[in-house]
Write a protein that holds these residues in place. Structure first.
Motif, PDB file in Angstrom:
ATOM      1  N   ASP A 420       0.826  -1.211   0.000  1.00 44.27           N
ATOM      2  CA  ASP A 420       0.000   0.000   0.000  1.00 44.27           C
ATOM      3  C   ASP A 420       0.860   1.261   0.000  1.00 44.27           C
ATOM      4  O   ASP A 420       0.445   2.291  -0.508  1.00 44.27           O
ATOM      5  CB  ASP A 420      -0.960  -0.001   1.193  1.00 44.27           C
ATOM      6  CG  ASP A 420      -1.993   1.111   1.077  1.00 44.27           C
ATOM      7  OD1 ASP A 420      -2.661   1.168   0.022  1.00 44.27           O
ATOM      8  OD2 ASP A 420      -2.102   1.927   2.011  1.00 44.27           O
ATOM      9  N   HIS A 432      -9.219  -0.955  -8.192  1.00 41.76           N
ATOM     10  CA  HIS A 432      -9.692  -1.896  -7.171  1.00 41.76           C
ATOM     11  C   HIS A 432     -11.120  -1.609  -6.738  1.00 41.76           C
ATOM     12  O   HIS A 432     -11.994  -2.456  -6.817  1.00 41.76           O
ATOM     13  CB  HIS A 432      -8.764  -1.862  -5.955  1.00 41.76           C
ATOM     14  CG  HIS A 432      -9.392  -2.377  -4.695  1.00 41.76           C
ATOM     15  ND1 HIS A 432      -9.721  -3.692  -4.520  1.00 41.76           N
ATOM     16  CD2 HIS A 432      -9.767  -1.746  -3.558  1.00 41.76           C
ATOM     17  CE1 HIS A 432     -10.267  -3.852  -3.328  1.00 41.76           C
ATOM     18  NE2 HIS A 432     -10.315  -2.683  -2.724  1.00 41.76           N
ATOM     19  N   ARG A 494      -4.120   9.348  -8.214  1.00 40.27           N
ATOM     20  CA  ARG A 494      -5.521   9.629  -8.526  1.00 40.27           C
ATOM     21  C   ARG A 494      -5.792  11.103  -8.242  1.00 40.27           C
ATOM     22  O   ARG A 494      -4.963  11.790  -7.647  1.00 40.27           O
ATOM     23  CB  ARG A 494      -6.425   8.747  -7.682  1.00 40.27           C
ATOM     24  CG  ARG A 494      -6.284   9.004  -6.188  1.00 40.27           C
ATOM     25  CD  ARG A 494      -6.983   7.960  -5.354  1.00 40.27           C
ATOM     26  NE  ARG A 494      -8.411   8.208  -5.263  1.00 40.27           N
ATOM     27  CZ  ARG A 494      -9.186   7.796  -4.258  1.00 40.27           C
ATOM     28  NH1 ARG A 494      -8.658   7.121  -3.260  1.00 40.27           N
ATOM     29  NH2 ARG A 494     -10.470   8.040  -4.240  1.00 40.27           N
TER      30      ARG A 494
HETATM   31  C1  HEM Z   1     -10.554  -8.673  -0.282  1.00 46.75           C
HETATM   32  C2  HEM Z   1     -11.113  -7.721   0.355  1.00 46.75           C
HETATM   33  C3  HEM Z   1     -10.637  -6.269   0.371  1.00 46.75           C
HETATM   34  C4  HEM Z   1      -9.467  -5.769   0.817  1.00 46.75           C
HETATM   35  C5  HEM Z   1      -8.343  -6.563   1.384  1.00 46.75           C
HETATM   36  C6  HEM Z   1      -9.507  -4.344   0.621  1.00 46.75           C
HETATM   37  C7  HEM Z   1      -8.502  -3.469   0.946  1.00 46.75           C
HETATM   38  C8  HEM Z   1      -8.491  -2.116   0.656  1.00 46.75           C
HETATM   39  C9  HEM Z   1      -7.483  -1.199   1.072  1.00 46.75           C
HETATM   40  C10 HEM Z   1      -6.314  -1.543   1.917  1.00 46.75           C
HETATM   41  C11 HEM Z   1      -7.778   0.018   0.586  1.00 46.75           C
HETATM   42  C12 HEM Z   1      -6.985   1.294   0.792  1.00 46.75           C
HETATM   43  C13 HEM Z   1      -6.069   1.495  -0.332  1.00 46.75           C
HETATM   44  C14 HEM Z   1      -5.455   2.838  -0.298  1.00 46.75           C
HETATM   45  O1  HEM Z   1      -6.060   3.791   0.192  1.00 46.75           O
HETATM   46  O2  HEM Z   1      -4.328   2.941  -0.818  1.00 46.75           O
HETATM   47  C15 HEM Z   1      -8.976  -0.106  -0.134  1.00 46.75           C
HETATM   48  C16 HEM Z   1      -9.588   0.935  -0.765  1.00 46.75           C
HETATM   49  C17 HEM Z   1     -10.886   0.923  -1.104  1.00 46.75           C
HETATM   50  N1  HEM Z   1     -11.671  -0.217  -1.099  1.00 46.75           N
HETATM   51 FE1  HEM Z   1     -11.146  -2.131  -0.578  1.00 46.75          FE
HETATM   52  N2  HEM Z   1     -10.666  -4.003   0.090  1.00 46.75           N
HETATM   53  C18 HEM Z   1     -11.399  -5.142  -0.077  1.00 46.75           C
HETATM   54  C19 HEM Z   1     -12.637  -5.194  -0.564  1.00 46.75           C
HETATM   55  C20 HEM Z   1     -13.364  -4.090  -0.841  1.00 46.75           C
HETATM   56  C21 HEM Z   1     -14.734  -4.148  -1.083  1.00 46.75           C
HETATM   57  C22 HEM Z   1     -15.579  -5.407  -1.041  1.00 46.75           C
HETATM   58  C23 HEM Z   1     -15.105  -2.889  -1.357  1.00 46.75           C
HETATM   59  C24 HEM Z   1     -16.450  -2.370  -1.683  1.00 46.75           C
HETATM   60  C25 HEM Z   1     -17.544  -2.958  -1.609  1.00 46.75           C
HETATM   61  C26 HEM Z   1     -13.965  -2.036  -1.291  1.00 46.75           C
HETATM   62  C27 HEM Z   1     -13.984  -0.660  -1.523  1.00 46.75           C
HETATM   63  C28 HEM Z   1     -12.916   0.186  -1.398  1.00 46.75           C
HETATM   64  C29 HEM Z   1     -12.942   1.633  -1.605  1.00 46.75           C
HETATM   65  C30 HEM Z   1     -14.136   2.518  -1.910  1.00 46.75           C
HETATM   66  C31 HEM Z   1     -11.656   2.094  -1.462  1.00 46.75           C
HETATM   67  C32 HEM Z   1     -11.167   3.524  -1.729  1.00 46.75           C
HETATM   68  C33 HEM Z   1     -10.804   4.331  -0.590  1.00 46.75           C
HETATM   69  C34 HEM Z   1     -10.193   5.665  -1.000  1.00 46.75           C
HETATM   70  O3  HEM Z   1     -10.933   6.629  -1.320  1.00 46.75           O
HETATM   71  O4  HEM Z   1      -8.974   5.777  -1.005  1.00 46.75           O
HETATM   72  N3  HEM Z   1     -12.923  -2.806  -0.970  1.00 46.75           N
HETATM   73  N4  HEM Z   1      -9.411  -1.427  -0.065  1.00 46.75           N
END
Ligand code: HEM
Ligand SMILES: [Cu+2]
Ligand SMILES: [Cu+2]
Lengths: 602, 372
Positions: A420, A432, A494
């Motif tokens: 990350d 993602h 982004r």
């Molecule tokens: C395998 C399961 C998942 C893992 C391990 C995971 C992990 C992560 C992590 C660590 C981030 C932060 C990344 C960053 O800011 O650099 C992220 C961002 C995000 N994830 Fe996931 N996620 C998973 C599933 C999901 C699911 C199921 C959703 C939605 C239904 C989701 C929606 C989002 C969103 C909206 C962000 C953006 C946040 C931002 O504005 O920076 N993620 N995810």
């Protein structure tokens, strides 16, 4: 205005509830506007959500134009947008306003309000065998708070200093200081107001969903006989109830910092634009991020769980097979719900978070992948040795699984703090969460709409249009978001509107053009869906059988166009789980059928 | 409306009309053919498209990789030691998730195709199998433990204490640019206070260069001049780092949250007003070497702001020059402290003549460096 529409006719025969006392004339207003019928409220949520989706989608087309063609002007844009695109070019100010509104609208107003609001309202009473929600009045208020919030959010687009433009996450100090960004002036007050109303709407709705599921199940409908849709909607409501208040508290502190002179989030700030050092000292900007993501992460599951539930149901119905591992499916929903509250800080790995604390969040975050994997393998086993009918709902449910896999796997990259560091806030994150949350939740929603449209309106949607809609959207979604992973691996940040001045990120010009073109095509295809939806309400092929998909669940035992109260006469009694498909040589056995003496055990 | 606009709308409307007519017609046809036949035909078409999508999709994934992989950072080595760890971690994760991706997607679309409806087929009543479910709970759990293990091993290496010999540079974000500060000869950063910021008089960081009494909301604060700040070097053009020498960045912000994003070093850390953060790494290649490695004569180590900070966010660029020890010493010698006694204390004696000479020399030295 008195009634006289076709839809009203069946209503007269309906006994509103066991006491049968509420038989009264309803005016158009109380029947269709301030309605307390869960089915009408569901449609209100759906149609409001669709309008929001069109607005939010159109915004993405506009800012994709800028991203694809940063050095070009589009004079016709000025015709449409006026000041927003002076000389045919979107200014940075408006670019950020569009991005921010796009995110806020799609995450909250479409995929939370529109999705949960529609299907929790429509399906809970019909699938558990209840005449309506526990509190129809609160239910109605839930919609009207949503509507009010929508109006306030919409109005912020038209004020002089513009809508809020600091990103949907609204991090202070940027969101707290009008002098740091024009969008943080009145636009931000309206944004907070609208969001507060939205939170109230969510809570009113959520409390209702939970109490309805717990208290109003029909005879024989034990919790373990509930269809997975209901389980998913139930956990969604629990997530919302427990996390939205925290978000609201974060917003209230933000409001104090903005107008009350407090320093919750502010410290050591010098504003160059006005040449002043602010009086605030001792606040922590990071505190807001904790409060925000304590909702923010559960929020992604609030968006995703209903889609999971509906996909499970639709996959099973159209595979003519029981869902594989029902208890494991419920268990994994439960595990996701619990873990969703314990991973929020994975959005904050590079904020200066204590590295040890970070490591705990890495572990908990990657743990979520386990229940997610269980679900995927169970879906795959559900369609294994099935007899699949590719109804429009089914193809979207299959698309949902594909997208959930693709997007879920990249979560394993982001959840690992080591990676990350590199990928945070790059296009990899955009790829993602659009795939896993944006597009896949939309696919769940489309699946639900196509599948339950006959129940909602007594007509079918045109399936040729539906198939065109599906294939173009599936291919388009991958074409748009898949290449973005590579941009992320190049470190491309982004929330930039022009990369041409960067030696490190300017190699993707052609790709950005390509993505923008596909985005426009995909958007146009969604309009086709909207058209199909409204056309079919009035002109679609009529449903002639009560149970067009041959499903076991209770909603298909209600009349084709159920009135307020859902069932004429007694509410049906339930004798079995919802997934007896192809059992003992029978295509399906409805939940209302008692267990036969010679029936095999599962 | 311009002609282009009308033209686009007309095309869109026409496209809709045609699609809609086709869709309507197909509905009539299906009524004529009988519902069952129409269903079977639709089912075959969609079943076929499932496997077409799978095959084209896999080809697409391959082609996309061929076209875009060379444009990522992965084709040449990371410019820092931490970055190498991150790249290794990325490859491990890519391998594992890649395998899962191909297996599951192929199964999904293959099953969809293979088990499409046929009158002859009976769906298999298969509600659960505990063995299978335990299998696909434990295998992912073990795999993830592996990833967590590797990940945290690197994570603690990267976020651990910086080595003793690390040089220290302070970097401060502001809307919309970066300010770099070096501690000077005494190797100590002078104290600063944000209320002392005075852009007009060249005090961008609020260095406490003179005694002053400040009215603050908490009463009057007496600030004592900090002499260790007199030799601090404050720069906005570029940050100079030494190849092979660990550097610890002390990260600050003057207004809103920014983020020091260093894609080539694979490093990133937020700049939060009021809460300084740190990050350290060891540059491995000079800018000149990177030009050769990347085959790009215009290569620069750019600092990209990675946190939404306002309307100029997309243009908030900084520059890092990684040089050899010698070049660094040469550069440092040309720098003069930002503290100007003349301005800070008007009554003090005028600046010595030697200083002026030095400025001129610095000018030429910079020109020499820039020309390289
Ligand atoms: C395998 C399961 C998942 C893992 C391990 C995971 C992990 C992560 C992590 C660590 C981030 C932060 C990344 C960053 O800011 O650099 C992220 C961002 C995000 N994830 Fe996931 N996620 C998973 C599933 C999901 C699911 C199921 C959703 C939605 C239904 C989701 C929606 C989002 C969103 C909206 C962000 C953006 C946040 C931002 O504005 O920076 N993620 N995810
Ligand atoms: Cu999260
Ligand atoms: Cu920025």
């Amino acid at each position: 205005m008195s009634h006289g529409h076709a839809e009203v006719l069946t209503t007269h025969d309906v006994h509103h509830d066991e006491h049968g006392v509420h038989h009264h004339h309803q005016s158009f207003i109380s029947k269709y506007v301030f309605s307390q019928d869960h089915k009408i409220i569901a449609k209100q949520f759906l149609i409001t959500g669709m309008i929001w989706a069109i607005i939010g989608g159109l915004m993405s087309v506009l800012f994709r134009l800028q991203l694809g063609y940063p050095d070009q002007t589009f004079p016709w844009l000025e015709d449409i947008l006026g000041n927003w695109a002076k000389g045919g070019k979107i200014t940075p100010e408006n670019y950020y306003a569009l991005v921010t509104m796009h995110g806020t609208i799609l995450v909250f107003f479409v995929l939370t309000g529109g999705l949960s609001g529609t299907f929790a309202n429509f399906l809970i009473p019909l699938q558990i065998g209840a005449r309506d929600m526990a509190s129809p009045m609160m239910n109605m208020l839930s919609y009207w708070f949503f509507f009010g919030g929508s109006i306030v959010m919409l109005s912020s687009l038209f004020i002089q200093t513009g809508p809020f433009s600091g990103g949907w996450t609204a991090y202070p100090p940027l969101s707290a200081l009008g002098d740091a960004s024009p969008g943080s002036k009145t636009g931000m007050d309206l944004w907070i107001t609208a969001m507060a109303m939205f939170v109230v709407s969510s809570l009113l709705g959520g409390l209702n969903y939970v109490s309805t599921v717990l208290n109003l199940r029909t005879k024989g409908m034990s919790m373990t006989r509930l269809p997975l849709t209901i389980w998913a909607l139930f956990f969604t409501a629990v997530l919302g109830i427990l996390s939205f208040p925290v978000l609201l508290s974060g917003f209230i502190l933000l409001l104090f910092d903005r107008h009350g002179g407090t320093s919750f989030y502010l410290s050591d700030i010098y504003i160059a634009a006005t040449n002043t050092a602010l009086p605030n000292e001792g606040g922590s900007a990071i505190l807001y991020q904790h409060l925000f993501w304590f909702l923010g992460h559960p929020e992604v599951y609030i968006i995703l769980l209903p889609a999971m539930g509906m996909a499970s149901e639709i996959l099973s119905v159209n595979s003519r097979k029981p869902i594989f591992g029902y208890m494991a499916m419920v268990g994994s929903l439960f595990a996701i719900t619990i873990l969703a509250f314990l991973v929020w800080a994975h959005h904050m790995f590079v904020t200066g978070l204590n590295p040890f604390l970070g490591s705990v969040f890495v572990l908990l975050t990657l743990l979520i992948a386990v229940p997610s994997a269980i679900k995927v393998f169970n879906w795959l086993t559900t369609i294994w040795k099935a007899n699949i009918k590719f109804t429009p709902g089914m193809v979207f449910a299959l698309g949902f699984v594909s997208l959930f896999i693709s997007g879920g796997l990249t979560g394993i990259f982001l959840g690992n703090s080591t990676l990350d560091i590199h990928l945070h806030d790059t296009y990899f994150v955009i790829a993602h969460f659009h795939i896993v949350m944006g597009v896949s939740a939309f696919f769940g929603m489309f699946a639900g709409i196509y599948h339950w449209f006959p129940k909602m309106y007594g007509r079918y949607m045109n399936s040729t249009l539906a198939y065109i809609h599906f294939w173009v959207t599936l291919v388009g979604a991958y074409l748009i978001f898949w290449p973005m992973h590579y941009e992320g691996l190049a470190g491309m940040p982004r929330r930039y509107l022009d990369y041409s001045n960067w030696a490190s990120f300017n190699q993707f010009g052609d790709l950005n053009k390509f993505i923008s073109t596909v985005a426009i095509i995909v958007f146009a295809t969604q309009l086709l869906f909207v058209f199909n939806f409204f056309y079919s309400i009035f002109k679609g092929r009529k449903v002639t059988t009560m149970n067009p998909w041959g499903a076991t669940t209770l909603e298909w035992t209600a009349p084709i166009r159920p009135g307020h109260g859902n069932w004429e006469g007694e509410i049906p009694e339930v004798h079995r789980w919802a997934y007896d498909y192809s059992k003992d040589g029978r295509d399906f056995i409805p939940q209302t059928e008692p267990i036969g003496p010679n029936e095999s055990h599962h | 409306m311009t002609t282009t606009g009308v033209f686009l709308l007309a095309i869109l409307a026409l496209g809709f009309l045609i699609t809609f007519q086709i869709a309507k017609a197909s509905e009539y046809v299906s009524v004529l053919k009988g519902e069952k036949k129409a269903f079977e035909q639709n089912n075959r078409i969609n079943g076929f498209l499932m496997v077409v999508f799978l095959v084209l999709g896999l080809i697409g994934v391959y082609m996309c990789n061929e076209a875009l992989y060379p444009k990522t950072l992965m084709t040449h080595p990371s410019a820092s030691d931490h970055g190498e760890n991150i790249d290794t971690m990325l490859k491990i994760t890519l391998l594992i998730t890649g395998i899962v991706f191909f297996i599951t997607q192929i199964l999904l679309f293959w099953f969809a195709y293979k088990y499409q409806y046929s009158e002859k087929r009976k769906a298999f009543y298969y509600p659960h199998n505990n063995k299978l479910e335990v299998l696909w709970t434990t295998v992912p759990a073990i795999t993830l433990c592996l990833l967590v293990g590797f990940g945290l091993y690197y994570w603690f290496k990267i976020t651990g204490e910086a080595p003793e010999n690390a040089m220290r540079v302070e970097i401060t974000g502001r809307q919309f640019g970066w300010i770099y500060r070096y501690p000077g000869k005494d190797n100590t950063f002078g104290k600063k206070y944000f209320r002392m910021i005075d852009e007009a008089n060249g005090n961008m960081l609020g260095m406490i260069w003179k005694d002053s009494a400040m009215k603050t909301p908490n009463g009057v604060q007496n600030l004592k001049a900090d002499a260790s700040g007199y030799d601090d070097i404050i720069e906005t053009s570029a940050m100079y780092l030494v190849k092979g020498t660990p550097v610890k960045l002390i990260i600050n912000s003057r207004d809103v949250i920014h983020d020091v994003g260093l894609p080539h070093f694979r490093m990133k850390m937020d700049a939060v007003p009021g809460t300084p953060t740190t990050m350290w790494f060891t540059p491995k290649y000079t800018t000149e070497e990177m030009k050769k490695i990347t085959n790009n004569p215009n290569f620069e180590y750019e600092i990209a702001c990675d946190q939404m900070c306002g309307n100029g966010h997309y243009s908030m660029k900084g520059l890092i020059k990684v040089v050899t020890e010698q070049e660094y010493k040469f550069w440092l010698a040309q720098q003069k402290p930002s503290y100007k006694p003349a301005e800070a204390a008007p009554a003090a004696s005028p600046a010595p003549v030697a200083d002026t000479a030095k400025t001129a020399a610095a000018g030429t030295a910079n020109a020499v460096l820039a020309a390289k």
